[in-house]
Design an enzyme around this catalytic site. Structure first.
Site, short mmCIF file in Angstrom:
data_model
loop_
_atom_site.label_atom_id
_atom_site.label_comp_id
_atom_site.label_asym_id
_atom_site.label_seq_id
_atom_site.Cartn_x
_atom_site.Cartn_y
_atom_site.Cartn_z
N HIS A 72 -32.66 11.83 -21.86
CA HIS A 72 -33.63 10.74 -21.79
C HIS A 72 -34.45 10.99 -20.54
O HIS A 72 -33.88 11.18 -19.47
CB HIS A 72 -32.91 9.39 -21.72
CG HIS A 72 -31.91 9.21 -22.82
ND1 HIS A 72 -32.28 8.93 -24.12
CD2 HIS A 72 -30.57 9.33 -22.84
CE1 HIS A 72 -31.20 8.84 -24.87
NE2 HIS A 72 -30.14 9.09 -24.12
N SER B 121 -19.58 17.70 -30.72
CA SER B 121 -20.02 16.41 -30.14
C SER B 121 -21.52 16.41 -29.87
O SER B 121 -22.27 16.55 -30.82
CB SER B 121 -19.16 15.96 -28.96
OG SER B 121 -17.84 15.70 -29.44
N CYS C 101 -16.41 19.08 -27.06
CA CYS C 101 -15.00 19.15 -27.39
C CYS C 101 -14.69 20.56 -27.85
O CYS C 101 -15.49 21.18 -28.53
CB CYS C 101 -14.68 18.15 -28.48
SG CYS C 101 -15.00 16.48 -27.91
#
Lengths: 120, 120
Positions: free
Chosen positions: B72, B67, B87
């Protein structure tokens, strides 16, 4: 979408699509990410995708000036895990999610919405 | 990390770093993402980063076979929004988050952990 607290920077939306289709089609997924970003009023900086091959899953992200939209698919389970993180009060993650649902036609979508930001 | 329900596929961890530093250094952020993925036992497929220029923020993601990890940053607020979606039961998002905290030295980290997957 409820009004966001002014101390928060944006919504992080986690969407689980169950009973979805088209989940191993990397071109379709790229188009879906771009259309979703456009629907949200967001600016795409880059789209990075990886196909695990054949009928396998796709993992990818649209990097946005306003954060990101990611998708990870399990075609063998008709399941996709999506997250939409959109900073900026003029962007609409619900519009983006509606576009993604139109592309993948899930039987059910489970959504969690989390407010995030430097005031949190 | 509590034991995950066998119906779930993995943890999605949302981490808000407050009072952090090094948030406009794109090379440092790339290195942090790669180190975090390694600490989690994950495989990096791609790292896509965008620097908004000068002392501005960075937006980026490490696409993983398991995944993704996204970041940010708002250097002007000493704030970074991170999410780690891993995952696979052998991967450790907490180890990855610890690496990211070591890179950015936040005064405080707020963490939300959400189980996701096709059984949910």
């Amino acid at each position: 979408m409820p009004e966001i607290d002014p101390l928060y920077e944006g919504w992080h939306v986690l969407a689980d699509l169950h009973g979805a289709s088209g989940l191993s089609d990397v071109d379709r997924i790229a188009a879906a990410l771009r259309s979703a970003a456009e629907a949200a009023g967001a600016t795409v900086l880059d789209v990075a995708l990886h196909h695990f091959g054949g009928g396998g899953g796709v993992t990818g992200v649209a990097l946005l000036a306003e954060s990101h939209i990611s998708i990870h698919t399990w075609p063998e389970r008709d399941y996709a895990a999506i997250d939409l993180f959109l900073c900026g009060r003029t962007n609409d993650p619900e519009a983006a999610l509606a576009v993604l649902e139109a592309f993948f036609g899930p039987a059910r979508t489970d959504v969690k919405r989390i407010a995030r930001g430097f005031g949190s």
